[in-house]
Design an enzyme around this catalytic site. Sequence first.
Site, PDB file in Angstrom:
ATOM      1  CG  HIS A 185      -0.247   0.085   2.533  1.00  0.00           C
ATOM      2  ND1 HIS A 185       0.159   1.274   3.098  1.00  0.00           N
ATOM      3  CD2 HIS A 185       0.122  -0.881   3.420  1.00  0.00           C
ATOM      4  CE1 HIS A 185       0.738   1.039   4.260  1.00  0.00           C
ATOM      5  NE2 HIS A 185       0.736  -0.265   4.488  1.00  0.00           N
ATOM      6  CB  CYS A 201       1.320  -3.499   5.324  1.00  0.00           C
ATOM      7  SG  CYS A 201      -0.206  -4.290   5.881  1.00  0.00           S
TER       8      CYS A 201
END
Length: 226
Positions: A185, A201
Amino acid sequence: MGNNGPSRRAFLLGAASFGGLALSGCSAMVGNRQITVPNLLPAIISPYYLQIYGAMPEERFPVPAVDLNKVDQRYLRTEVDDPTGEKPGTIVVETSARFLYLVQDNGTAIRYGVGIGRDGFTWSGRGSIGRKAQWPTWYPPASMMQRQPETREFAGGMPGGMNNPLGARAMYIYRNGVDTIYRIHGTREYWSIGKAVSSGCVRLINQDVIDLYSRVSVGTPIIVRG
């Protein structure tokens, strides 16, 4: 590579704009190969990088330009000889080197700098992109809400926007058809690229995640090497 893609010539011109002041770099393992990535002095920024990391006012939530003096130059997007040995179209994340590679079909790869999760919150293995989203809604995982009670405010989801932790784009990593809860992301905190500060992440500068998002599709294989 397309109009927005990096090129060796552009990268070399970018390096030349530093007056040849490439410093000795850091070494890192990529697969079974050791590579050296030079540190480039940030005093003069290549016009090429000023362009690709410029403001994006056309986005639903306008993305500001990146202050490239706050980004380690080795982590800027560029094209390199493919060091991964994987088939074209594969995403390879080398967490130790803080790089994400998108393997091309001509023996090269597009390399992006990434930030990764802190020790204890990292994930590795093989999977695929199971879903993609622009300006995605963020749902804090249950484990995060236990560790950080303040995130419970967003248990029902935080709408997309510049303050959203997932940034401008998200690509959701699935394994065997099941969401791993790990994502590739964007982030507005571009100064954090190259560091391990998130909760697991793989994050990219917003301009980079928008570029990567445009090049991959649902089903794209991904390998995260811890």
